[in-house]
Design a protein around this motif. Structure first.
Motif, PDB file in Angstrom:
ATOM      1  N   LYS A   8      85.191  27.515  50.519  1.00 60.52           N
ATOM      2  CA  LYS A   8      83.993  27.696  49.911  1.00 60.52           C
ATOM      3  C   LYS A   8      83.948  26.753  48.634  1.00 60.52           C
ATOM      4  O   LYS A   8      82.959  26.108  48.196  1.00 60.52           O
ATOM      5  CB  LYS A   8      83.443  29.160  49.534  1.00 60.52           C
ATOM      6  N   SER A   9      84.895  26.940  47.770  1.00 60.09           N
ATOM      7  CA  SER A   9      85.122  26.098  46.310  1.00 60.09           C
ATOM      8  C   SER A   9      84.938  24.735  46.733  1.00 60.09           C
ATOM      9  O   SER A   9      84.294  23.773  45.919  1.00 60.09           O
ATOM     10  CB  SER A   9      86.146  26.839  45.515  1.00 60.09           C
ATOM     11  N   GLU A  13      82.437  21.865  45.407  1.00 58.92           N
ATOM     12  CA  GLU A  13      82.906  20.515  44.537  1.00 58.92           C
ATOM     13  C   GLU A  13      82.670  19.249  45.301  1.00 58.92           C
ATOM     14  O   GLU A  13      82.263  18.580  44.564  1.00 58.92           O
ATOM     15  CB  GLU A  13      84.487  20.556  44.373  1.00 58.92           C
ATOM     16  N   ALA A  14      82.628  19.202  46.599  1.00 60.65           N
ATOM     17  CA  ALA A  14      82.028  18.104  47.350  1.00 60.65           C
ATOM     18  C   ALA A  14      80.559  17.884  47.078  1.00 60.65           C
ATOM     19  O   ALA A  14      80.213  16.710  46.831  1.00 60.65           O
ATOM     20  CB  ALA A  14      82.427  18.084  48.641  1.00 60.65           C
ATOM     21  N   ILE A  15      79.831  18.851  46.970  1.00 59.34           N
ATOM     22  CA  ILE A  15      78.409  18.659  46.836  1.00 59.34           C
ATOM     23  C   ILE A  15      78.101  18.370  45.150  1.00 59.34           C
ATOM     24  O   ILE A  15      77.228  17.380  45.166  1.00 59.34           O
ATOM     25  CB  ILE A  15      77.638  19.928  47.248  1.00 59.34           C
ATOM     26  N   HIS A  18      78.909  14.416  44.946  1.00 59.94           N
ATOM     27  CA  HIS A  18      77.911  13.794  45.539  1.00 59.94           C
ATOM     28  C   HIS A  18      76.449  13.846  44.603  1.00 59.94           C
ATOM     29  O   HIS A  18      76.153  12.792  44.325  1.00 59.94           O
ATOM     30  CB  HIS A  18      77.308  14.574  47.014  1.00 59.94           C
ATOM     31  N   ARG A  19      76.310  14.949  44.106  1.00 59.21           N
ATOM     32  CA  ARG A  19      75.083  14.931  43.101  1.00 59.21           C
ATOM     33  C   ARG A  19      75.388  14.128  41.750  1.00 59.21           C
ATOM     34  O   ARG A  19      74.589  13.426  41.592  1.00 59.21           O
ATOM     35  CB  ARG A  19      74.831  16.298  42.604  1.00 59.21           C
ATOM     36  N   ALA A  20      76.650  14.213  41.296  1.00 59.52           N
ATOM     37  CA  ALA A  20      77.114  13.383  40.233  1.00 59.52           C
ATOM     38  C   ALA A  20      76.955  12.059  40.453  1.00 59.52           C
ATOM     39  O   ALA A  20      76.750  11.002  39.421  1.00 59.52           O
ATOM     40  CB  ALA A  20      78.442  13.961  39.544  1.00 59.52           C
ATOM     41  N   ALA A  21      77.090  11.592  41.698  1.00 56.05           N
ATOM     42  CA  ALA A  21      76.990  10.031  42.039  1.00 56.05           C
ATOM     43  C   ALA A  21      75.730   9.369  42.117  1.00 56.05           C
ATOM     44  O   ALA A  21      75.669   8.310  42.519  1.00 56.05           O
ATOM     45  CB  ALA A  21      78.003   9.749  43.128  1.00 56.05           C
ATOM     46  N   GLY A  22      74.821  10.239  42.232  1.00 59.66           N
ATOM     47  CA  GLY A  22      73.497   9.789  42.421  1.00 59.66           C
ATOM     48  C   GLY A  22      72.442  10.170  41.275  1.00 59.66           C
ATOM     49  O   GLY A  22      72.831  10.619  40.274  1.00 59.66           O
ATOM     50  N   ARG A  23      71.176  10.403  41.460  1.00 61.11           N
ATOM     51  CA  ARG A  23      70.055  10.586  40.608  1.00 61.11           C
ATOM     52  C   ARG A  23      68.979  11.120  41.279  1.00 61.11           C
ATOM     53  O   ARG A  23      68.711  10.813  42.568  1.00 61.11           O
ATOM     54  CB  ARG A  23      69.737   9.368  39.811  1.00 61.11           C
ATOM     55  N   GLU A  24      68.146  11.834  40.606  1.00 63.39           N
ATOM     56  CA  GLU A  24      67.053  12.329  41.092  1.00 63.39           C
ATOM     57  C   GLU A  24      65.770  11.280  40.846  1.00 63.39           C
ATOM     58  O   GLU A  24      65.820  10.425  40.113  1.00 63.39           O
ATOM     59  CB  GLU A  24      66.377  13.591  40.472  1.00 63.39           C
ATOM     60  N   PHE A  25      64.811  11.349  41.860  1.00 60.08           N
ATOM     61  CA  PHE A  25      63.768  10.429  41.893  1.00 60.08           C
ATOM     62  C   PHE A  25      62.523  11.188  42.501  1.00 60.08           C
ATOM     63  O   PHE A  25      62.746  12.092  43.220  1.00 60.08           O
ATOM     64  CB  PHE A  25      63.868   8.876  42.190  1.00 60.08           C
ATOM     65  N   ALA A 197      79.921  21.017  53.836  1.00 63.06           N
ATOM     66  CA  ALA A 197      79.147  20.550  52.808  1.00 63.06           C
ATOM     67  C   ALA A 197      77.665  20.262  53.569  1.00 63.06           C
ATOM     68  O   ALA A 197      76.729  20.352  53.042  1.00 63.06           O
ATOM     69  CB  ALA A 197      79.584  19.482  52.228  1.00 63.06           C
ATOM     70  N   HIS A 198      77.516  19.273  54.693  1.00 62.46           N
ATOM     71  CA  HIS A 198      76.573  18.802  55.528  1.00 62.46           C
ATOM     72  C   HIS A 198      75.570  20.213  55.702  1.00 62.46           C
ATOM     73  O   HIS A 198      74.519  20.031  55.364  1.00 62.46           O
ATOM     74  CB  HIS A 198      76.942  18.255  56.800  1.00 62.46           C
ATOM     75  N   PHE A 199      76.107  21.280  55.893  1.00 58.22           N
ATOM     76  CA  PHE A 199      75.536  22.489  56.437  1.00 58.22           C
ATOM     77  C   PHE A 199      74.821  23.137  55.361  1.00 58.22           C
ATOM     78  O   PHE A 199      73.934  23.906  55.214  1.00 58.22           O
ATOM     79  CB  PHE A 199      75.968  23.359  57.481  1.00 58.22           C
TER      80      PHE A 199
END
Length: 293
Positions: A8-9, A13-15, A18-25, A197-199
Motif C-alpha cells: 500500500k505504501s 509512492e508510485a502515484i 507520477h504526480r511530481a513528474a507532471g502538472r495540473e492544467f 496504482a492504476h486502480f
C-alpha cells in the motif's frame, strides 16, 4: 501480515512520483493532469480505460531519448483529472474535451498515439482537425465500433444494479489478477504495486462512478463506425499499427479493420492489451519511426 502495508505504501509512492513528474492544467472548465517529457515535436499519447496517463510513464522517457516531446494527459473521470458528475462522458464529449486540452496545452500540431477507447476519442478530434495531425500510431484500439462487444470485465460495469457492485470490487487482489491476465504478457515488467496504482487512480475521488459513465457512453453505432473508417481511409498521415497478438479485448478482427482503413500492415507483438507496460521500447521506437517518416 506486514506485506499489505508495504505494498500500500509503494502504491502511494508510485502515484506521488507520477504526480511530481507532471502538472495540473484546465481545459473546457475541467481540471486535469498532464505529464510531459522531452523536446522536439509533441506526441499526444491517448489512454483508454480503466487507466490514465500513468500508463505512459515508461514510454515518455524513451520518446525523449528519441528527440520527441511526449504529452500524456488524463481524460475527465480518470486518473488525476476531475470527475464532474454532469460531464458528457460519451466518445463525442470526451473527443471535444480532447481538442480543448490540446488547445490549452498550446499544441498547434502533434503526432498522435491512440490506444483502447482513446482511439475513437482521439479520432473525434483528429478527423475534424486533419491539418494538425503530423502522424498517427495506433495501438490496440477499435474503429469498427458497431461490431464491438465489450470484454466481460467492462460489460459488467454497465448495468445500473450490478455495475456499481462490480466496479466496487475492482480493487486488488482481484483487479490486479485481471490486469495481468488481460493486459500484460510479461508480468516481470510491471511490479504488483504499479498495477495497483492504476486502480487506486481509478477509484480516486469517486472515480468508479465516472468510469461507469464512460463505459455506458460507448457510441456503438453504424454512423460512428462510418465516421471513423471513412475518415481514416481519406486521411493521408504517415501511419503505423502496433498490436498485441494475445489481446483478449481487441483481437485480430479489430486489427484487420484498422489495417484495411489505413492501408498499413500491423507489427504484431507477443503481448496482450497494455503494450505500454511490457513493450515500451518497441512502442516508443515505432512512434519515433512513424514521426520521422
Amino acid at each position: 501480515m506486514r506485506r499489505f502495508p508495504i505494498v500500500k505504501s509503494q502504491v502511494a509512492e508510485a502515484i506521488d512520483r507520477h504526480r511530481a513528474a507532471g502538472r495540473e492544467f484546465e481545459a473546457g472548465g475541467v481540471g486535469s493532469f498532464v505529464r510531459e517529457q522531452g523536446d522536439g515535436d509533441p506526441v499526444v499519447l491517448m489512454h483508454g480505460i480503466p487507466v490514465s496517463s500513468f500508463l505512459y510513464r515508461k514510454v515518455l522517457p524513451l520518446l525523449a531519448e528519441r528527440g520527441l516531446r511526449g504529452v500524456a494527459f488524463d481524460l475527465p473521470g480518470l486518473g488525476l483529472a476531475e470527475k464532474p458528475a454532469d460531464f458528457d462522458y460519451s466518445w463525442s464529449g470526451l473527443g471535444r474535451w480532447t481538442g480543448q486540452a490540446i488547445d490549452a496545452l498550446d499544441l498547434d500540431g502533434c503526432h498522435l498515439v491512440l490506444h483502447d477507447i482513446g482511439g475513437p476519442i482521439g479520432l473525434e478530434w483528429a478527423l475534424r482537425n486533419r491539418d494538425r495531425v503530423r502522424s498517427l500510431t495506433v495501438l490496440d484500439t477499435l474503429i469498427d465500433v458497431a461490431h464491438f462487444r465489450r470484454v466481460w470485465t467492462m460489460d459488467l460495469a454497465a448495468p445500473p444494479v450490478i455495475g456499481p457492485l462490480w466496479v466496487a470490487t475492482m480493487r486488488p487482489p482481484v483487479a490486479r489478477w485481471l490486469f495481468y491476465m488481460q493486459g500484460i504478457a510479461d508480468r516481470s515488467s510491471t511490479p504488483a504495486h504499479e498495477v495497483d496504482a492504476h486502480f487506486a487512480l481509478l477509484h480516486r475521488d469517486g472515480g468508479g462512478h465516472s468510469f461507469r459513465q464512460i463505459v455506458r457512453g460507448f457510441e456503438l453505432t453504424e454512423e460512428k463506425e462510418r465516421f471513423y473508417v471513412d475518415g481514416l481511409r481519406e486521411a493521408d498521415w504517415p501511419a503505423s499499427i502496433v498490436w498485441g497478438k494475445r489481446d483478449p479485448a481487441l483481437g485480430a478482427d479489430h486489427r484487420r479493420a484498422i489495417e484495411e482503413a489505413l492501408g498499413v500492415e500491423a507489427t504484431v507483438l507477443p503481448a496482450k492489451h497494455f503494450l505500454q507496460e511490457d513493450q515500451a521500447e518497441t512502442v516508443a521506437e515505432q512512434i519515433a519511426k512513424t514521426a520521422r517518416s
